[in-house]
Design a protein around this motif. Structure first.
Motif, PDB file in Angstrom:
ATOM      1  N   CYS A 799     -70.365 -35.454 -28.349  1.00  0.00           N
ATOM      2  CA  CYS A 799     -70.149 -36.808 -29.531  1.00  0.00           C
ATOM      3  C   CYS A 799     -70.113 -38.154 -29.191  1.00  0.00           C
ATOM      4  N   PHE A 800     -70.953 -39.015 -29.774  1.00  0.00           N
ATOM      5  CA  PHE A 800     -70.668 -40.267 -29.635  1.00  0.00           C
ATOM      6  C   PHE A 800     -69.586 -41.256 -29.848  1.00  0.00           C
ATOM      7  N   ALA A 801     -69.486 -41.512 -29.574  1.00  0.00           N
ATOM      8  CA  ALA A 801     -67.601 -42.456 -29.382  1.00  0.00           C
ATOM      9  C   ALA A 801     -68.287 -44.054 -29.905  1.00  0.00           C
ATOM     10  N   PHE A 802     -67.313 -43.957 -31.192  1.00  0.00           N
ATOM     11  CA  PHE A 802     -67.141 -45.490 -31.531  1.00  0.00           C
ATOM     12  C   PHE A 802     -67.493 -45.186 -32.818  1.00  0.00           C
ATOM     13  N   ILE A 803     -68.957 -44.693 -33.445  1.00  0.00           N
ATOM     14  CA  ILE A 803     -69.139 -43.696 -34.862  1.00  0.00           C
ATOM     15  C   ILE A 803     -68.564 -43.310 -35.247  1.00  0.00           C
ATOM     16  N   LEU A 804     -68.853 -43.115 -36.587  1.00  0.00           N
ATOM     17  CA  LEU A 804     -68.440 -42.559 -37.773  1.00  0.00           C
ATOM     18  C   LEU A 804     -69.801 -41.487 -38.355  1.00  0.00           C
ATOM     19  N   VAL A 805     -69.765 -40.688 -38.303  1.00  0.00           N
ATOM     20  CA  VAL A 805     -70.908 -39.609 -39.045  1.00  0.00           C
ATOM     21  C   VAL A 805     -70.744 -39.535 -40.378  1.00  0.00           C
ATOM     22  N   PRO A 806     -72.505 -40.171 -41.009  1.00  0.00           N
ATOM     23  CA  PRO A 806     -72.485 -39.998 -42.195  1.00  0.00           C
ATOM     24  C   PRO A 806     -71.832 -37.996 -42.237  1.00  0.00           C
ATOM     25  N   GLN A 807     -71.438 -38.010 -43.703  1.00  0.00           N
ATOM     26  CA  GLN A 807     -71.408 -36.522 -44.679  1.00  0.00           C
ATOM     27  C   GLN A 807     -72.556 -36.354 -45.272  1.00  0.00           C
ATOM     28  N   ASN A 831     -70.947 -41.436 -20.102  1.00  0.00           N
ATOM     29  CA  ASN A 831     -69.872 -41.947 -19.850  1.00  0.00           C
ATOM     30  C   ASN A 831     -68.863 -41.643 -20.801  1.00  0.00           C
ATOM     31  N   VAL A 832     -67.249 -40.551 -20.225  1.00  0.00           N
ATOM     32  CA  VAL A 832     -66.896 -39.948 -21.011  1.00  0.00           C
ATOM     33  C   VAL A 832     -65.791 -41.121 -21.592  1.00  0.00           C
ATOM     34  N   GLU A 833     -65.583 -41.862 -22.635  1.00  0.00           N
ATOM     35  CA  GLU A 833     -64.923 -42.458 -23.372  1.00  0.00           C
ATOM     36  C   GLU A 833     -63.124 -42.747 -23.303  1.00  0.00           C
ATOM     37  N   TYR A 834     -63.123 -41.147 -24.435  1.00  0.00           N
ATOM     38  CA  TYR A 834     -61.957 -40.465 -24.309  1.00  0.00           C
ATOM     39  C   TYR A 834     -61.770 -39.677 -24.947  1.00  0.00           C
ATOM     40  N   GLY A 835     -61.307 -38.506 -24.994  1.00  0.00           N
ATOM     41  CA  GLY A 835     -61.609 -36.967 -25.569  1.00  0.00           C
ATOM     42  C   GLY A 835     -61.352 -37.178 -26.736  1.00  0.00           C
ATOM     43  N   VAL A 867     -63.003 -47.599 -35.689  1.00  0.00           N
ATOM     44  CA  VAL A 867     -62.530 -48.396 -34.568  1.00  0.00           C
ATOM     45  C   VAL A 867     -60.857 -48.272 -34.019  1.00  0.00           C
ATOM     46  N   ARG A 868     -61.473 -47.768 -32.691  1.00  0.00           N
ATOM     47  CA  ARG A 868     -60.638 -47.749 -31.760  1.00  0.00           C
ATOM     48  C   ARG A 868     -59.399 -48.357 -31.558  1.00  0.00           C
ATOM     49  N   LYS A 869     -58.063 -48.269 -31.045  1.00  0.00           N
ATOM     50  CA  LYS A 869     -57.041 -49.172 -31.377  1.00  0.00           C
ATOM     51  C   LYS A 869     -56.444 -48.699 -29.645  1.00  0.00           C
ATOM     52  N   GLU A 870     -57.574 -48.060 -28.859  1.00  0.00           N
ATOM     53  CA  GLU A 870     -56.860 -48.139 -27.171  1.00  0.00           C
ATOM     54  C   GLU A 870     -57.365 -48.925 -26.577  1.00  0.00           C
ATOM     55  N   LYS A 871     -56.535 -50.482 -26.205  1.00  0.00           N
ATOM     56  CA  LYS A 871     -56.110 -51.362 -25.679  1.00  0.00           C
ATOM     57  C   LYS A 871     -57.704 -51.368 -24.214  1.00  0.00           C
ATOM     58  N   HIS A 872     -57.923 -50.198 -24.292  1.00  0.00           N
ATOM     59  CA  HIS A 872     -59.388 -50.572 -22.378  1.00  0.00           C
ATOM     60  C   HIS A 872     -60.011 -50.097 -23.134  1.00  0.00           C
ATOM     61  N   LEU A 873     -60.298 -50.114 -24.609  1.00  0.00           N
ATOM     62  CA  LEU A 873     -61.801 -49.839 -24.986  1.00  0.00           C
ATOM     63  C   LEU A 873     -61.824 -50.981 -26.118  1.00  0.00           C
ATOM     64  N   LYS A 875     -63.549 -54.009 -25.686  1.00  0.00           N
ATOM     65  CA  LYS A 875     -63.634 -54.551 -25.204  1.00  0.00           C
ATOM     66  C   LYS A 875     -65.851 -53.779 -25.602  1.00  0.00           C
ATOM     67  N   MET A 876     -65.450 -52.822 -26.043  1.00  0.00           N
ATOM     68  CA  MET A 876     -66.638 -52.468 -25.906  1.00  0.00           C
ATOM     69  C   MET A 876     -67.264 -52.249 -27.599  1.00  0.00           C
ATOM     70  N   VAL A 877     -65.475 -51.731 -28.913  1.00  0.00           N
ATOM     71  CA  VAL A 877     -65.317 -51.548 -29.872  1.00  0.00           C
ATOM     72  C   VAL A 877     -66.017 -52.810 -30.979  1.00  0.00           C
ATOM     73  N   THR A 878     -65.094 -54.389 -29.409  1.00  0.00           N
ATOM     74  CA  THR A 878     -65.969 -55.265 -30.228  1.00  0.00           C
ATOM     75  C   THR A 878     -67.363 -55.463 -30.329  1.00  0.00           C
ATOM     76  N   GLU A 879     -68.278 -55.538 -28.877  1.00  0.00           N
ATOM     77  CA  GLU A 879     -69.595 -55.082 -28.949  1.00  0.00           C
ATOM     78  C   GLU A 879     -70.347 -54.468 -29.912  1.00  0.00           C
ATOM     79  N   TYR A 880     -69.538 -53.641 -30.505  1.00  0.00           N
ATOM     80  CA  TYR A 880     -70.128 -52.463 -31.116  1.00  0.00           C
ATOM     81  C   TYR A 880     -70.088 -53.324 -33.000  1.00  0.00           C
TER      82      TYR A 880
END
Length: 912
Positions: A799-807, A831-835, A867-873, A875-880
């Motif tokens: 599934c796509f990282a960093f996005i919310l799926v509309p219900q 690329n796998v970002e997180y589990g 919005v993910r809170k992991e530090k290593h992510l 930069k990606m969160v900011t871009e999104y």
């Protein structure tokens, strides 16, 4: 001046007879009428008025049963026609009359007019004019103009040969009146519940009448189906004592039905009592009696009521709510409950018994609900104690108890149901338990799902019986009649408990703690790979009891790869570790009584199996770690799930909640070996997107193994072409791997997900990710040379990282359409970002432009950012987030009406 019908009668010596008014209650004959007054606080007074100077024929009379020498007396000619002439003209109408004289026996004679004054129709004159009565000329004075007019009218009727004066003597007007029916049951059945025309001749009480059935003149007693009114009790001395509201109920029925033309549906005849429903153009008297509080519903005759028993229950319920008449002291079983406690929606967490479930309320509270008015399967004590050496297990040893539990489990577990509380059964004690309740207080309710009453469904399948109550016991299901009807159908069709076949026997072996048996069983489970199971009990977050349906045994199962907080039962001294209860509750909510898949790896010294448990794609070990309710155990290193577990633990540790609340990172050599790099790793690999689901998940194949899959497919299809499978030889079962013929006519590898019937088998194509419903004739066994050990399933879910799926269905459909158009059957970089609990969260790039697919959806305003809170992510969160801001500024799609806070995502139909 006019007086009421109850006014003192003037004697014949008075100068002018008083004009009185009333309402015609009944016509006794062509010259005798009963007139009543207006009701005031109860049934009104009434009196019989005989018409002066005229005589009509006497109606038939039945012989007095106490006097054997008497005989039935038939109608006199034209007697019934005279009565009918007056009945149709006068019943229920207002009349006025004068009493001309009164005999010593108290019989009153007078002149009666239709209407409020003497300008109305003179009833005696009308009778004489139609030839339906004769004039008593012996007492007529020539000076009386009214009497002279009667004589003139009689002469005119004679001349016209009307009625009594017609030729032939009127023998054809005498009824063949039948006071009894030889075989009333056959008589009722012969009518096929068709409405019969009738006249109500007598009202015994509010719910019992005497009716004349037309046109055959049967005089029958009819009891109203489904109800009973207060009655009149006959004492030893012959007097009648009315029950409360008996007289009022009788008057209510009399004033509406007595001598009215009605239709009667004769519905049943148990024990020579004819049950029926009386229909009048102005309404159904049965429902009216109930609605006005003059009657109560009775179960024994409710079943034959053909007009809809629910209408009677609704009418009675209305009277109860208004506390009218017989219900004036009524207290509803749920009177002390708030509306939110009477009706609510809840999620079913556990099936306790064949008549009890545990639900979770919206508040998070758990509540035990008993299904109203039904009794689960049971056996008597002697049967239970027949084999004293064998431990009695109700679920398996009581006939149909397992089937009943399974029916509820499959229908309800994990589903939301509507609960309507019918009554609260108070706690009861017994002599054996003393002050301790033998049965605690029970909340009894009607539970529905998708409009289906679960109790009714159980009873209709013969998996429960209906409790019989005393008539005055109001603590029962609000759908009690439907339950009785369902039970009647089950008995008629011989279902379940009512079947004459041998009862099903469940020989279930419990090998929990049986080390030797477990050792024998272990190799079989290890070779089986993933096996189906049902979670019967949860001891703790990582310790469960499973029922293996194919092997018909119970095992204790321990989750591999994790270290869960221990409860008090596993710790000397009984002090539980922090969050042990939360972990147990989490596991219960996720898997208790659910169908799961287990992979057994090993067993411990106590005979408990150790392995991995999956439910709907979720690895329970990973879920516990991800929710900060467990830690990764060092034994996970040798597992294929190690990387996923460590990734989940890292995310949980970052959040610092629950078991990680006080965690402080201490970099040691051991931690360094187990921990992942804290910086985002962009290691994109080429994949081919093969399927996109309605939930915005997608399946992809690794490009590197694409050639192997093509080679395997070519070889497999060539072999199938040489040796085609025998059509219908394969019997699919859930979890089986097979080959399936797709709509393009080619064979593909698949897994059976569900079997509804031979014509409806749900399959999942393991190399492409799509699903289909096929007939079993389009399936065949998967040759071992092409199994998943030769080449693992090639379609992996992401599934796509960093996005919310509309219900919202429309919004989600727009996103899915966009993604299908852009990437389906296209090669991309992944690329796998997180589990995740069900599948990895990834980013996708177009191969040529290297543009991020998910970021493109955000920029087009089709989705919101998670919005993910992991530090290593970050930069990606900011871009999104920057992409989201640009979509807001341009008011694209979901932002077209302006801005709203990300906190309101749930309200606007978005979820993680």
């Amino acid at each position: 001046m006019a007086t009421s019908v109850s006014a003192q009668v003037q004697s014949s010596t008075s100068q002018t007879p008083a004009l009185q008014r009333g309402i015609v209650k009944m016509v006794l004959s062509g010259c005798a009428i009963i007139v009543r007054g207006q009701p005031r606080g109860g049934p009104p007074p009434e009196r019989q008025i005989n018409l002066s100077n005229v005589r009509a024929g006497a109606l038939a009379r039945r012989a007095t049963q106490s006097q054997p020498e008497t005989k039935d007396t038939p109608d006199e000619p034209w007697a019934f026609q005279a009565r009918e002439f007056l009945r149709k003209k006068m019943i229920g109408k207002e009349v006025c009359f004068t009493v001309e004289f009164k005999t010593q026996q108290g019989r009153e004679y007078g002149v009666l007019y239709l209407g409020k004054d003497t300008s109305g129709e003179n009833i005696a004159e009308s009778l004489v004019a139609e030839g339906l009565a004769t004039v008593r000329r012996e007492g007529i004075r020539g000076t009386n103009p009214e009497q002279a007019r009667l004589c003139d009218l009689e002469d005119q009727a004679k001349a016209s040969k009307k009625g009594l004066w017609s030729e032939g003597g009127g023998a054809h007007t005498i009824r063949d009146l039948k006071y009894s029916i030889e075989n009333p049951r056959n008589f009722v059945d012969s009518l096929h519940q068709k409405p019969v025309n009738a006249i109500i001749e007598h009202v015994r009480d509010g719910s019992v009448v005497r009716a004349l059935l037309l046109p055959d003149y049967y005089l029958v007693t009819v009891m109203l189906s489904g109800v009973k009114c207060p009655s009149f009790k006959r004492e030893a001395d012959g007097t009648e004592t009315p029950e409360p509201f008996a007289a009022e109920a009788k008057f209510f029925t009399e004033s509406r039905l007595l001598q009215r033309d009605v239709q009667i549906i004769l519905e049943s005849c148990p024990n020579q009592v004819i049950l029926g429903t009386i229909l009048h153009p102005n309404g159904n008297i049965t429902e009216l009696l109930l609605k006005e509080g003059f009657a109560r519903c009775v179960d024994w005759s409710m079943a034959v009521y053909t007009q809809g028993a629910e209408k009677l229950r609704a009418a009675e319920r209305s009277a109860k709510e208004r506390k009218v008449r017989i219900w004036k002291d009524y207290v509803a079983p749920t009177a002390n409950l708030d509306q939110k406690d009477r009706q609510f929606v809840a999620k079913v967490m556990q099936v306790m018994n064949a008549d009890a479930i545990i639900v979770k309320l919206n508040s998070g509270e758990y509540k035990t609900i008993h299904l109203s008015s039904i009794r689960p399967p049971r056996i008597e004590g002697e049967e239970k104690n027949k084999d004293k050496d064998k431990r009695f297990r109700p679920l398996y040893d009581i006939p149909y108890m397992f089937e009943a539990r399974e029916f509820l489990r499959k229908k309800l577990i994990g589903k939301k149901v509507n609960v309507t509380v019918d009554y609260i059964r108070a706690a009861t004690t017994s002599t054996e338990t003393g002050p301790i309740p033998a049965f605690p207080e029970r909340t009894c309710a009607t539970v529905t799902i998708g409009g289906i009453n679960i109790a009714e469904a159980l009873v209709s399948k013969g998996l429960a019986t209906v409790i019989r109550y005393r008539q005055d016991d109001d603590q029962r299901s609000s759908h009690y009649d439907e339950l009785l009807a369902a039970e009647a159908r089950a008995i008629k069709n011989g279902k379940g408990l009512h079947s004459k076949k041998e009862v099903p026997i469940h020989r279930v072996a419990d090998i929990s703690g049986e080390t030797q048996k477990a050792k024998q069983f272990l190799p079989f489970l290890q070779r089986a790979g993933r096996s189906e199971a049902v979670v019967e009990y949860v001891f703790s977050g990582s310790r469960l009891k499973l029922y293996m349906p194919k092997e018909t045994c119970l095992i204790t199962f321990l989750l591999a790869g994790i270290e869960c907080p221990r409860g008090s039962r596993n710790i000397p001294g009984g002090t539980p570790e922090p969050f042990s209860e939360e972990a147990t509750l989490f596991t219960k909510e996720l898997v208790l009584q659910r169908e799961v898949e287990v992979e057994v790896e090993s067993m411990d010294k106590a005979g408990n199996f150790i392995g991995w448990l999956h439910i709907e794609g979720v690895n329970l070990s990973v879920a516990l770690v991800e929710n900060s309710l467990s830690k990764v155990h060092f034994t996970a290193e040798r597992s294929s799930y190690c990387k996923t577990l460590l990734s989940a633990e890292d995310v949980a540790r970052q959040r610092k909640d629950k078991i990680w609340a006080n965690y402080e990172e201490k970099p040691t050599e051991e931690v360094a070996q187990l921990s992942e790099v804290k910086e985002r790793v962009a290691k994109y690999r080429p994949v081919c997107v093969t399927e996109i689901t309605d939930g915005l998940h997608f399946y992809a194949q690794d490009v590197e193994t694409g050639a192997q899959l093509e080679s395997l497919m070519e070889t497999m299809r060539a072999e199938i072409a040489e040796q085609p499978p025998v059509e219908g030889a394969f019997t699919p079962q859930r979890g089986d791997y097979c080959i399936a013929k797709f709509t393009d006519g080619e064979w593909y590898r698949a897994r059976v997900e569900k079997v509804e019937s031979a014509a409806k088998v749900h399959v999942f194509y393991i190399d492409y990710g799509n699903r289909e419903i096929l007939s079993s004739v389009r399936l065949a066994a998967l040759p071992s040379a092409f199994g998943i050990r030769t080449l693992p399933a090639q379609a992996t879910e992401y599934c796509f990282a960093f996005i919310l799926v509309p219900q919202d269905e429309d919004a989600r459909a727009d996103v899915v359409d966009c993604v299908v158009r852009d990437i389906q059957n296209t090669q991309c970089l992944l690329n796998v970002e997180y589990g995740g609990t069900s599948c990895p969260h990834v980013t996708l790039q177009f191969t040529d432009s290297k543009d991020d697919v998910g970021l493109g959806l955000v920029k087009e305003g089709l989705v919101m950012v998670d919005v993910r809170k992991e530090k290593h992510l970050q930069k990606m969160v900011t871009e999104y987030l920057n992409g989201q801001e640009s979509a807001k500024s341009a008011r694209l799609n979901i932002w077209r009406y302006g801005d709203f806070r990300a906190d309101d995502a749930d309200e606007f139909g978005y979820r993680r």
